[in-house]
Motif scaffolding. Structure first.
Motif, mmCIF file in Angstrom:
data_model
loop_
_atom_site.group_PDB
_atom_site.id
_atom_site.type_symbol
_atom_site.label_atom_id
_atom_site.label_comp_id
_atom_site.label_asym_id
_atom_site.label_seq_id
_atom_site.Cartn_x
_atom_site.Cartn_y
_atom_site.Cartn_z
ATOM 1 N N VAL A 134 6.584 -7.266 -11.069
ATOM 2 C CA VAL A 134 5.543 -6.345 -11.534
ATOM 3 C C VAL A 134 6.148 -5.263 -12.420
ATOM 4 C CG1 VAL A 134 3.870 -4.593 -10.813
ATOM 5 C CG2 VAL A 134 3.960 -6.790 -9.640
ATOM 6 N N ARG A 135 7.366 -4.855 -12.144
ATOM 7 C CA ARG A 135 7.994 -3.828 -12.977
ATOM 8 C C ARG A 135 8.204 -4.299 -14.408
ATOM 9 N NH1 ARG A 135 11.914 -2.014 -8.008
ATOM 10 N NH2 ARG A 135 10.553 -0.331 -7.220
ATOM 11 N N THR A 136 8.370 -5.600 -14.594
ATOM 12 C CA THR A 136 8.442 -6.138 -15.953
ATOM 13 C C THR A 136 7.120 -5.912 -16.679
ATOM 14 O OG1 THR A 136 10.011 -7.841 -15.255
ATOM 15 C CG2 THR A 136 8.845 -8.201 -17.334
ATOM 16 N N ILE A 137 6.014 -6.111 -15.971
ATOM 17 C CA ILE A 137 4.695 -5.875 -16.550
ATOM 18 C C ILE A 137 4.497 -4.389 -16.823
ATOM 19 C CG2 ILE A 137 2.204 -6.102 -16.153
ATOM 20 C CD1 ILE A 137 2.857 -8.484 -14.334
ATOM 21 N N CYS A 186 0.829 -1.209 0.000
ATOM 22 C CA CYS A 186 0.000 0.000 0.000
ATOM 23 C C CYS A 186 0.861 1.256 0.000
ATOM 24 C CB CYS A 186 -0.947 -0.003 1.199
ATOM 25 S SG CYS A 186 -2.244 -1.264 1.107
ATOM 26 N N VAL A 187 1.954 1.223 0.749
ATOM 27 C CA VAL A 187 2.871 2.368 0.760
ATOM 28 C C VAL A 187 3.507 2.532 -0.616
ATOM 29 C CG1 VAL A 187 5.031 3.256 1.717
ATOM 30 C CG2 VAL A 187 3.335 2.194 3.227
ATOM 31 N N TRP A 188 3.871 1.420 -1.236
ATOM 32 C CA TRP A 188 4.534 1.455 -2.548
ATOM 33 C C TRP A 188 3.627 2.035 -3.625
ATOM 34 C CZ3 TRP A 188 4.527 -3.036 -6.401
ATOM 35 C CH2 TRP A 188 5.324 -2.730 -7.503
ATOM 36 N N ILE A 189 2.370 1.597 -3.691
ATOM 37 C CA ILE A 189 1.488 2.030 -4.776
ATOM 38 C C ILE A 189 0.697 3.284 -4.435
ATOM 39 C CG2 ILE A 189 1.276 -0.347 -5.571
ATOM 40 C CD1 ILE A 189 -1.558 -0.384 -4.479
ATOM 41 N N GLY A 190 0.650 3.663 -3.150
ATOM 42 C CA GLY A 190 -0.066 4.879 -2.772
ATOM 43 C C GLY A 190 -1.571 4.722 -2.673
ATOM 44 N N TYR A 191 -2.053 3.477 -2.549
ATOM 45 C CA TYR A 191 -3.487 3.216 -2.408
ATOM 46 C C TYR A 191 -3.718 2.230 -1.271
ATOM 47 C CZ TYR A 191 -4.368 5.420 -6.929
ATOM 48 O OH TYR A 191 -4.455 6.315 -7.966
ATOM 49 N N SER A 192 -4.843 2.393 -0.588
ATOM 50 C CA SER A 192 -5.244 1.430 0.434
ATOM 51 C C SER A 192 -6.052 0.331 -0.232
ATOM 52 C CB SER A 192 -6.079 2.115 1.530
ATOM 53 O OG SER A 192 -5.305 3.092 2.205
ATOM 54 N N LEU A 193 -5.625 -0.899 -0.042
ATOM 55 C CA LEU A 193 -6.285 -2.035 -0.676
ATOM 56 C C LEU A 193 -7.187 -2.743 0.329
ATOM 57 C CD1 LEU A 193 -3.253 -3.456 -2.682
ATOM 58 C CD2 LEU A 193 -5.039 -1.910 -3.470
ATOM 59 N N PRO A 194 -8.382 -3.162 -0.086
ATOM 60 C CA PRO A 194 -9.309 -3.841 0.824
ATOM 61 C C PRO A 194 -8.862 -5.256 1.130
ATOM 62 C CG PRO A 194 -10.186 -3.865 -1.397
ATOM 63 C CD PRO A 194 -8.924 -3.036 -1.442
ATOM 64 N N TRP A 203 2.562 8.170 -11.916
ATOM 65 C CA TRP A 203 2.345 7.050 -10.982
ATOM 66 C C TRP A 203 3.218 5.852 -11.343
ATOM 67 C CZ3 TRP A 203 -0.588 2.254 -11.489
ATOM 68 C CH2 TRP A 203 -0.813 1.610 -10.248
ATOM 69 N N LEU A 204 3.298 5.548 -12.646
ATOM 70 C CA LEU A 204 4.127 4.448 -13.082
ATOM 71 C C LEU A 204 5.611 4.711 -12.797
ATOM 72 C CD1 LEU A 204 2.555 3.387 -16.505
ATOM 73 C CD2 LEU A 204 2.299 2.302 -14.286
ATOM 74 N N GLU A 205 6.038 5.944 -13.013
ATOM 75 C CA GLU A 205 7.433 6.283 -12.720
ATOM 76 C C GLU A 205 7.750 6.123 -11.241
ATOM 77 O OE1 GLU A 205 7.910 10.209 -14.248
ATOM 78 O OE2 GLU A 205 8.035 9.560 -16.357
ATOM 79 N N LYS A 206 6.766 6.408 -10.392
ATOM 80 C CA LYS A 206 6.961 6.211 -8.952
ATOM 81 C C LYS A 206 7.126 4.726 -8.618
ATOM 82 C CE LYS A 206 4.597 6.631 -4.509
ATOM 83 N NZ LYS A 206 3.341 6.989 -3.826
ATOM 84 N N LEU A 207 6.346 3.893 -9.286
ATOM 85 C CA LEU A 207 6.427 2.456 -9.017
ATOM 86 C C LEU A 207 7.744 1.860 -9.502
ATOM 87 C CD1 LEU A 207 2.851 1.140 -9.926
ATOM 88 C CD2 LEU A 207 3.720 1.965 -7.740
ATOM 89 N N MET A 208 8.343 2.455 -10.547
ATOM 90 C CA MET A 208 9.592 1.935 -11.080
ATOM 91 C C MET A 208 10.771 2.334 -10.192
ATOM 92 S SD MET A 208 8.778 0.143 -13.678
ATOM 93 C CE MET A 208 10.310 -0.081 -14.566
#
Length: 291
Positions: free
Chosen positions: A267-270, A200-208, A286-291
């Motif tokens: 996931v970064r490969t995807i 959740c910290v990595w992607i910036g969203y709270s997941l249920p 957002w994608l650049e943040k994940l990379m």
């Protein structure tokens, strides 16, 4: 084509299987065909079956998806081209594992893999389009299959094994504190909670606390984000299950931070495949943040 219009449906079906479905077999066995090409092939086969011509003249009587199922399932036994294409590429991956003496496999190891294993290999940007497609089909299915088994309650958790008298107890293989059910293993176990908190910290969203969430109706998320988040959740499911098996069979487990790194790596490969082309600035940031 004038003569073929007088053929019965059975005769047309035989021609579709023997001719139209064989013309592209070689190419479909060496790389992933573009979706437009597959759609055109299926349109020709569908039109010929119902009309006796490659041109569209009337609405098909039965949906093509139904026709492309086995006879036991009520279909006509034709191959679904997309599924068959992926299966054929999977054969190439099998060759790499099981037939190291094949010339093509030796070339792959010499040019691309160079002594690395699948778990640590990262496909370079300079690789050919064909090899990138083959590699992409490896990184996604291993997540998708475990996620599919989770959704269909097909994973053999210890609560199942205990009821079948296969396991001596029903406690979680990771924490050992509670009964190992799907809900506990993937959402209630302290290990899973720690991994999800890092995600959740990595992607910036709270997941249920569910993998059954339909993200497509979320107005805050674009189609690209929905696809990436689903890929992340599939990878989380796969790696938690992998850690569970490692704890049970090998008595070892990685720290949550180490599990996160494995998920990020794959996931970064995807993401590399999804980040090409134009897109809204917010999605690209957002994608650049994940990379």
């Amino acid at each position: 084509m004038l003569g073929t219009k007088k053929l019965s449906y059975a005769g047309r079906l035989i021609l579709v299987k023997a001719v139209f479905k064989s013309l592209h077999t070689y190419w479909a066995s060496i790389f992933i065909l573009p979706k437009g090409v597959i759609a055109k092939i299926e349109a020709i086969c569908r039109n010929f079956l119902w009309c006796g011509s490659s041109e569209y003249f009337k609405t098909p009587t039965v949906a093509w998806d139904k026709i492309c199922t086995g006879k036991r399932q009520g279909g006509l036994g034709l191959k679904n081209e997309i599924i068959w294409n992926k299966a054929a590429i999977g054969k190439l991956l099998w060759w790499i594992h099981a037939h190291p003496n094949k010339l093509w496999v030796q070339w792959i190891h010499s040019i691309y893999m160079r002594g690395t294993t699948w778990d640590s290999y990262q496909c370079p940007n300079a690789a050919s389009w064909t090899w990138k497609k083959v590699w992409n089909k490896w990184t996604v299915p291993k997540h998708s299959i475990i996620a599919w088994m989770y959704h269909h309650r097909g994973l053999n958790t210890k609560d199942k094994l205990f009821r079948l008298n296969i396991a001596s107890d029903n406690l979680c293989c990771i924490c050992g504190n509670e009964e190992e059910t799907l809900q506990h293993l993937f959402f209630k176990c302290q290990y899973s909670k720690a991994v999800m908190a890092l995600i959740c910290v990595w992607i910036g969203y709270s997941l249920p606390e569910t993998r059954d969430q339909d993200w497509r109706g979320n107005a805050r998320l674009s189609r690209l984000k929905v696809g990436i988040i689903n890929s992340i959740l599939n990878a989380v499911t796969y790696h938690i299950w992998r850690q569970r098996n490692g704890s049970r069979h090998e008595m070892q487990i990685q720290a949550p931070a180490g599990c996160l790194k494995l998920i990020q790596f794959e996931v970064r490969t995807i993401i590399q495949q999804q980040s090409k082309g134009t897109m809204p600035r917010r999605d690209r940031n957002w994608l650049e943040k994940l990379m």
